[in-house]
Design an enzyme around this catalytic site. Structure first.
Site, PDB file in Angstrom:
ATOM      1  N   GLY A   1     129.683  42.491  10.487  1.00 16.37           N
ATOM      2  CA  GLY A   1     129.314  43.430   9.424  1.00 16.37           C
ATOM      3  C   GLY A   1     127.805  43.523   9.301  1.00 16.37           C
TER       4      GLY A   1
ATOM      5  N   ARG B   1     134.525  37.173   0.889  1.00 15.82           N
ATOM      6  CA  ARG B   1     135.901  36.947   1.338  1.00 15.82           C
ATOM      7  C   ARG B   1     136.316  35.502   1.114  1.00 15.82           C
ATOM      8  NH1 ARG B   1     135.646  39.515   6.723  1.00 15.82           N
ATOM      9  NH2 ARG B   1     134.267  37.756   7.041  1.00 15.82           N
TER      10      ARG B   1
ATOM     11  N   ASP C   1     129.192  34.191  11.216  1.00 14.87           N
ATOM     12  CA  ASP C   1     129.950  33.085  11.804  1.00 14.87           C
ATOM     13  C   ASP C   1     130.684  33.477  13.088  1.00 14.87           C
ATOM     14  OD1 ASP C   1     131.460  34.764  10.279  1.00 14.87           O
ATOM     15  OD2 ASP C   1     132.518  33.199   9.165  1.00 14.87           O
TER      16      ASP C   1
ATOM     17  N   ASP D   1     127.041  37.411   2.671  1.00 17.54           N
ATOM     18  CA  ASP D   1     127.837  36.446   1.902  1.00 17.54           C
ATOM     19  C   ASP D   1     127.139  35.099   1.722  1.00 17.54           C
ATOM     20  OD1 ASP D   1     129.763  38.345   1.798  1.00 17.54           O
ATOM     21  OD2 ASP D   1     131.066  37.452   3.314  1.00 17.54           O
TER      22      ASP D   1
ATOM     23  N   ARG E   1     138.157  37.676  23.134  1.00 15.77           N
ATOM     24  CA  ARG E   1     139.450  38.119  22.598  1.00 15.77           C
ATOM     25  C   ARG E   1     139.388  39.627  22.377  1.00 15.77           C
ATOM     26  NH1 ARG E   1     140.896  34.503  17.507  1.00 15.77           N
ATOM     27  NH2 ARG E   1     142.776  35.757  17.682  1.00 15.77           N
TER      28      ARG E   1
ATOM     29  N   ASP F   1     127.136  32.553   3.744  1.00 14.16           N
ATOM     30  CA  ASP F   1     128.055  31.445   4.008  1.00 14.16           C
ATOM     31  C   ASP F   1     127.813  30.737   5.342  1.00 14.16           C
ATOM     32  OD1 ASP F   1     128.910  33.515   5.572  1.00 14.16           O
ATOM     33  OD2 ASP F   1     131.006  33.441   4.973  1.00 14.16           O
TER      34      ASP F   1
ATOM     35  N   THR G   1     124.319  37.357   7.226  1.00 13.21           N
ATOM     36  CA  THR G   1     125.484  37.664   6.396  1.00 13.21           C
ATOM     37  C   THR G   1     125.040  37.894   4.968  1.00 13.21           C
ATOM     38  OG1 THR G   1     127.381  36.697   5.252  1.00 13.21           O
ATOM     39  CG2 THR G   1     125.921  35.149   6.285  1.00 13.21           C
TER      40      THR G   1
HETATM   41  O1  F6P Z   1     129.770  40.794   5.640  1.00 14.25           O
HETATM   42  C1  F6P Z   1     130.879  40.027   5.203  1.00 14.25           C
HETATM   43  C2  F6P Z   1     131.688  40.866   4.319  1.00 14.25           C
HETATM   44  O2  F6P Z   1     130.777  41.418   3.449  1.00 14.25           O
HETATM   45  C3  F6P Z   1     132.814  40.212   3.529  1.00 14.25           C
HETATM   46  O3  F6P Z   1     132.423  39.694   2.299  1.00 14.25           O
HETATM   47  C4  F6P Z   1     133.791  41.339   3.407  1.00 14.25           C
HETATM   48  O4  F6P Z   1     135.090  40.900   3.176  1.00 14.25           O
HETATM   49  C5  F6P Z   1     133.658  41.995   4.712  1.00 14.25           C
HETATM   50  O5  F6P Z   1     132.304  41.888   5.065  1.00 14.25           O
HETATM   51  C6  F6P Z   1     134.132  43.396   4.783  1.00 14.25           C
HETATM   52  O6  F6P Z   1     133.735  43.934   6.000  1.00 14.25           O
HETATM   53  P1  F6P Z   1     134.386  45.186   6.710  1.00 14.25           P
HETATM   54  O7  F6P Z   1     134.767  46.173   5.670  1.00 14.25           O
HETATM   55  O8  F6P Z   1     133.300  45.671   7.598  1.00 14.25           O
HETATM   56  O9  F6P Z   1     135.567  44.699   7.471  1.00 14.25           O
END
Ligand code: F6P
Length: 359
Positions: A10, A183, A115, A139, A78, A141, A137
């Site tokens: 993302g 998430r 990650d 997040d 994968r 994390d 990220t």
């Molecule tokens: O970048 C991580 C994140 O922001 C998560 O918190 C979120 O669940 C996810 O991306 C959503 O990403 P996408 O809509 O691109 O699958």
């Protein structure tokens, strides 16, 4: 020296600032730079590989997104291939990737990602690719680094939304439940919730009870406060229950979560009789211009990644360990995601300010 740069997973505000800093630092050393489009897709022949020079990164440091594009579907180990019956088969295309990297004369790769991308980078390093990673990220994390760029921008966006919700919630005596990204972790919810003076914050790290949350809301009402802002991380879940998982993940993709704000808002309305509304802030948190903090951190990471390449620190990730930017082995941070410590001083301070965590 010919290096390549890729952005995967993302997006996060600050990616372009990393690319800009890395390209300028490499060009300054007389190196050549290639940009791999859409994660590793460019190295799998599914997208382009483009030269990156000074002119290509001019004026991009303040822009959100990534000029190289990104994807969370391009794991070369994968790789999902759609079958005639609509299902997906996972194929290992990493040898193909290694061949293409060799044919392009790539001496080293700077892989910018979260990650998932770090895990891929580590596997490619064991196959012989000379790789240095930059953690990314919103997040926050990734362990091994105090913070990642993109997080501050996301927190600022969420905080500004909370500021705006306050006035309308108060005018209407409503409870407004706002869902933010996260998430598996509640850093965005915690930081934006405290900075924006929310009244309750729900995190995946502290399973909530709707009864306790409603007790806090009614207690505030007894004190004459007739509106509430609840910030909930998308991955939050009730004690003894499950999170709100949506959509079927493709192979190699992380689970998708969402919808918890709507569920919590309905439950609060049922239990308290108060008028409730919910909203999902969603991808607004990933978009837009990076804050000054994120631009600086991203720029430092980009410069440090090139220095790490120069020093041959293969399989390492640049990291902030204030006040320095250091490198840490990627394998040291894999499988150890950062989580909110329920005993962290920010959580304890928030509790003393009267913020409920629904526990
Ligand atoms: O970048 C991580 C994140 O922001 C998560 O918190 C979120 O669940 C996810 O991306 C959503 O990403 P996408 O809509 O691109 O699958």
């Amino acid at each position: 020296m010919r290096i390549a740069i890729s952005t995967g997973g993302g997006d996060a505000p600050g990616l372009n600032a990393v690319i800009r800093a890395a390209v300028l630092s490499a060009v300054d050393r007389g190196w050549h730079v290639l940009g791999i489009k859409r994660g590793y897709m460019g190295l799998l022949g599914e997208d382009d590989v483009i030269p990156l020079g000074r002119d290509d990164v001019r004026g991009i440091g303040h822009l959100g997104g990534t000029i190289l594009r990104t994807t969370n579907r391009g794991n070369p180990f994968r790789y999902p291939v759609k079958q005639d019956d609509g299902t997906f088969l996972e194929v290992d295309r990493s040898d193909e990737l290694m061949d293409n990297a060799r044919n392009l004369g790539i001496d080293a790769l700077i892989s910018i990602g979260g990650d998932g991308s770090l895990a891929i980078a580590q596997k490619l390093a064991t196959k012989g690719l000379r790789v240095v990673s930059v953690p990314k990220t919103i997040d926050n994390d990734v362990s091994g680094t105090i913070t990642t760029f993109g997080f501050d921008t996301a927190v600022t966006t969420a905080m500004e939304a909370i500021d705006k919700l306050h006035t309308t919630a108060e005018s209407h005596d409503r409870v407004i439940v706002m869902e933010v990204m996260g998430r598996d972790t509640g850093f965005i919810a915690l930081h934006s919730g405290v900075a924006g003076a929310a009244h309750a914050i729900l995190l995946p790290e502290i399973p909530y009870s709707v009864d306790k949350l409603c007790d806090a809301i009614m207690e505030r009402e007894r004190r004459g406060r007739t509106f509430d802002i609840v910030v909930v991380a998308e991955g939050a879940f009730p004690a003894g229950g499950e999170g709100s998982i949506i959509g079927a993940s493709l192979p190699g993709q992380a689970k998708r979560v969402g919808g918890v704000a709507e569920i919590v808002a309905k439950q609060i309305a049922e239990k308290t009789g108060k008028e409730c509304r919910s909203l999902v802030l969603g991808h607004l948190q990933r978009g837009g211009m990076p804050t000054g903090y994120d631009r600086l951190l991203a720029t430092r990471f980009g410069g440090a990644a090139v220095q790490a390449v120069e020093e041959g620190k293969w399989g390492q990730m640049v990291a902030l360990q204030s006040p320095d930017i250091v490198t840490v082995p990627i394998e040291q941070v894999l499988g150890k995601p950062r989580r909110v410590d329920p005993n962290h001083d920010l959580v304890r301070t928030a509790r003393r300010l009267g913020i409920s965590f629904g526990d």
